[in-house]
Design a protein around this motif. Sequence first.
Motif, mmCIF file in Angstrom:
data_model
loop_
_atom_site.group_PDB
_atom_site.id
_atom_site.type_symbol
_atom_site.label_atom_id
_atom_site.label_comp_id
_atom_site.label_asym_id
_atom_site.label_seq_id
_atom_site.Cartn_x
_atom_site.Cartn_y
_atom_site.Cartn_z
ATOM 1 N N LYS A 1 41.950 43.387 17.308
ATOM 2 C CA LYS A 1 40.472 43.062 17.705
ATOM 3 C C LYS A 1 39.447 42.989 16.512
ATOM 4 O O LYS A 1 38.455 42.243 16.716
ATOM 5 N N GLU A 2 39.571 43.792 15.631
ATOM 6 C CA GLU A 2 38.782 44.141 14.505
ATOM 7 C C GLU A 2 38.552 42.839 13.616
ATOM 8 O O GLU A 2 37.420 42.482 13.294
ATOM 9 N N ARG A 3 39.488 41.788 13.682
ATOM 10 C CA ARG A 3 39.368 40.610 12.907
ATOM 11 C C ARG A 3 38.387 39.569 13.454
ATOM 12 O O ARG A 3 37.511 39.053 12.966
ATOM 13 N N LEU A 4 38.306 39.851 14.987
ATOM 14 C CA LEU A 4 37.514 39.051 15.655
ATOM 15 C C LEU A 4 35.895 39.799 15.903
ATOM 16 O O LEU A 4 34.850 39.062 15.810
ATOM 17 N N ASP A 5 36.108 41.042 15.782
ATOM 18 C CA ASP A 5 34.643 41.706 15.478
ATOM 19 C C ASP A 5 34.176 41.538 14.359
ATOM 20 O O ASP A 5 32.864 41.469 14.283
ATOM 21 N N ASN A 6 34.613 41.413 13.315
ATOM 22 C CA ASN A 6 34.084 41.001 12.005
ATOM 23 C C ASN A 6 33.157 39.651 12.113
ATOM 24 O O ASN A 6 32.336 39.451 11.310
ATOM 25 N N ILE A 7 33.793 38.759 12.719
ATOM 26 C CA ILE A 7 33.167 37.503 12.956
ATOM 27 C C ILE A 7 32.037 37.336 14.125
ATOM 28 O O ILE A 7 31.099 36.907 13.659
ATOM 29 N N CYS A 8 32.227 38.165 15.236
ATOM 30 C CA CYS A 8 31.172 38.072 16.216
ATOM 31 C C CYS A 8 31.337 39.432 16.937
ATOM 32 O O CYS A 8 32.252 39.428 17.942
ATOM 33 N N PRO A 9 30.660 40.400 16.619
ATOM 34 C CA PRO A 9 30.591 41.783 17.248
ATOM 35 C C PRO A 9 29.770 41.837 18.530
ATOM 36 O O PRO A 9 30.145 42.672 19.455
ATOM 37 N N ASP A 10 28.762 40.899 18.736
ATOM 38 C CA ASP A 10 27.984 40.903 19.927
ATOM 39 C C ASP A 10 28.028 40.102 21.019
ATOM 40 O O ASP A 10 27.530 40.358 22.103
ATOM 41 N N LYS A 11 29.035 39.188 20.927
ATOM 42 C CA LYS A 11 29.414 38.519 22.187
ATOM 43 C C LYS A 11 31.086 38.389 22.212
ATOM 44 O O LYS A 11 31.709 38.528 21.224
ATOM 45 N N PRO A 12 31.373 37.962 23.415
ATOM 46 C CA PRO A 12 33.002 38.251 23.752
ATOM 47 C C PRO A 12 33.503 36.780 23.202
ATOM 48 O O PRO A 12 32.854 35.735 23.267
ATOM 49 N N VAL A 13 34.673 37.121 22.699
ATOM 50 C CA VAL A 13 35.532 36.005 22.117
ATOM 51 C C VAL A 13 37.016 36.163 22.550
ATOM 52 O O VAL A 13 37.355 37.376 22.928
ATOM 53 N N ILE A 14 37.476 35.105 23.297
ATOM 54 C CA ILE A 14 38.622 35.116 23.901
ATOM 55 C C ILE A 14 39.520 34.092 23.484
ATOM 56 O O ILE A 14 39.098 32.956 23.672
ATOM 57 N N ILE A 15 40.589 34.261 22.985
ATOM 58 C CA ILE A 15 41.619 33.266 22.222
ATOM 59 C C ILE A 15 42.988 33.572 22.992
ATOM 60 O O ILE A 15 43.732 34.502 22.911
ATOM 61 N N THR A 16 43.263 32.201 23.542
ATOM 62 C CA THR A 16 44.761 32.167 24.052
ATOM 63 C C THR A 16 45.739 31.682 23.237
ATOM 64 O O THR A 16 45.504 30.903 22.527
ATOM 65 N N PHE A 17 46.877 32.388 23.175
ATOM 66 C CA PHE A 17 47.912 31.704 22.290
ATOM 67 C C PHE A 17 48.671 30.722 22.894
ATOM 68 O O PHE A 17 48.582 30.195 24.100
ATOM 69 N N ASN A 18 49.362 30.101 21.760
ATOM 70 C CA ASN A 18 49.789 28.530 22.035
ATOM 71 C C ASN A 18 51.033 28.706 23.096
ATOM 72 O O ASN A 18 51.315 27.812 23.795
ATOM 73 N N ASP A 19 51.392 29.884 23.054
ATOM 74 C CA ASP A 19 52.632 29.974 24.157
ATOM 75 C C ASP A 19 52.172 30.344 25.749
ATOM 76 O O ASP A 19 52.979 30.282 26.712
ATOM 77 N N LEU A 20 50.751 30.518 25.876
ATOM 78 C CA LEU A 20 50.137 30.828 27.087
ATOM 79 C C LEU A 20 50.801 32.031 27.800
ATOM 80 O O LEU A 20 50.369 32.170 28.799
ATOM 81 N N HIS A 21 51.253 32.874 27.046
ATOM 82 C CA HIS A 21 51.730 34.188 27.556
ATOM 83 C C HIS A 21 51.023 35.371 27.008
ATOM 84 O O HIS A 21 51.338 36.637 27.168
ATOM 85 N N GLY A 22 49.859 35.170 26.168
ATOM 86 C CA GLY A 22 49.145 36.319 25.628
ATOM 87 C C GLY A 22 47.747 35.840 25.184
ATOM 88 O O GLY A 22 47.379 34.399 25.107
ATOM 89 N N CYS A 23 46.766 36.651 25.055
ATOM 90 C CA CYS A 23 45.545 36.269 24.526
ATOM 91 C C CYS A 23 44.979 37.642 23.720
ATOM 92 O O CYS A 23 45.351 38.588 23.843
ATOM 93 N N TRP A 24 43.931 37.172 22.575
ATOM 94 C CA TRP A 24 43.370 38.051 21.743
ATOM 95 C C TRP A 24 41.807 37.940 22.186
ATOM 96 O O TRP A 24 41.187 37.080 22.264
ATOM 97 N N LEU A 25 41.285 39.188 22.234
ATOM 98 C CA LEU A 25 40.047 39.710 22.554
ATOM 99 C C LEU A 25 39.313 40.505 21.513
ATOM 100 O O LEU A 25 39.995 41.082 20.895
#
Length: 559
Positions: free
Chosen positions: A129-153
């Motif tokens: 999650k820290e990789r996304l925190d470094n880009i955007c710490p104050d708003k939610p970021v939700i990334i879905t995997f291409n296999d549709l079986h996981g997501c990154w927050l």
Amino acid sequence: MSELVLKNGVIYTADIFDSIVEAAAVKDGKIIYTGDDQGVKNFTGPATEVIDLNGKMVLPGLWDTHIHMPGAKLTELYHINLYDSKKPEDALKTISDYIKARPDKLIYYGGGLSPDIFSGEELLRGPKKERLDNICPDKPVIITFNDLHGCWLNSKALEINGITSQTKPHGGGVIEIDPETGLPWGILKETAMELIKFEEFSGGEILQAVKEFQKMMHGYGYTAILAIDAPAECLAALSRSGELNMRVSGSFVFYPDKPLNDQFDELKKIRSAHDCPLVKNNIIKIFVDGVVEHGTAYLHEPYLEGGKGPGQRGIFLWDAGILTQAFIQANKEGLQLHVHSIGDAATGKVLDALAAAETAVGRGDYRNTITHLQLVSQGDYRRFRELGVIANVQPYWAFKMPSVWEKIDLPKLGERAWHQQPIGSFFKSGVTVTASSDYPVTVYPNAMRAVKIAVTRDDSSPSHYQDYAVKNGRGDEKKAADIAERVSIRQILRAFTINGAYSTFNENISGSIETGKDADLVILDNNLFDIDLFSIDRVKVQKTIFRGKIVYDADSINQ
């Protein structure tokens, strides 16, 4: 007289004899003649449009029998698009650029991330999650995997969705925990994704994405699909307006933690409200396990590394008794089953449940399907045939994928990796085989690439992995994954045509080029039977015809 004549070609009919003819004639959207060039003259008049194929090939309109509609088109139109990101730095830059360009958004969604572009612990768990925190710490970021079986927050997304290290997902879902801090890592897998509130698109947004999806599919030669969790209301609207130029068999996803009767009732409502001549919503989609990449596919033997669930064998998502009950009720009501099963143990349990359902309901023409089938036990091929279960395979994945083969398949599966993605064994066992892309998991659902891989078990465009087998004592498998699973061009073409139509009870109107059937046709720029096998993926669709109407013409697009 006919309205359209195709002549001087190689027309593969996919009929019961696998016939090849020179010519075909079309009237009122139906095929009225197949045969030689001399005979088609009797169907040619002054007003007939005549296409001289000049030796080019014609196939029945293609069927993709496991696809997510509209798939990546929603991401491409409205979200952070990571489908083409090949390195972590590429993905992070795309995310950062998108967020900087849209500072007014309250939450950022993205899709298409391949988790295998990461390494080390992040390959096993997913990116932190820290990789996304470094880009955007104050708003939610939700990334879905291409296999549709996981997501990154990022941390903010975890916070607003109430996800902590104490959160317990249902039904075998996984919340990855940082072993050093004891806090969420930033990755949710399988049913844990249901803890997230994803964006709900408007009807207009879905409609636009479906139109873009249909345009893409016509460009690849498809005239019919089996759509997972199909947008039934949107499809019905397109059909009423005359804009739907594709046959759709829609599926409705059933969940193990919801009352079965409620789900059956909901499907009945969808069918009553939205079924129409081109759209039939009569398929139940069931996920029984996850995927090898996340260690959630359910295996007979433990993963060598990265496995989840009891004994590190992965996760079976359903109670066996409830699964059998769902199968019994579905087949009693004349509904079809389409079951996601990756692991060998998962497929065995699905076949057990189908056998129990057959005992309870009686043998019938159900045409139930198991899809994906990455690993299959030898004894189960016979059970597919005996139970009349259709095997739905994704040939696009039947080779040693760079990075996936070396970073995921071999480390997690060991010897089993050499025997994954079987296709030939199903044909040899007399099982009906259908083919699909699982788009957007396969980003570009080009059936010609799937045909090449199915007949060669190789995708020769990459180079760095091709000598891997020789270095590891695999001899003739220098470029290919398990060459015993190769199939013929005709076999895989049948999987993409008549078998697909059969699997959805459409074989009397679609899937082959025969008199009386709908004129669903694809004109290719080359003859698949007359070129080097490794060139098949370079064959292009020239025209796609649906019910006698040209819905894609490469010449007009290229002008």
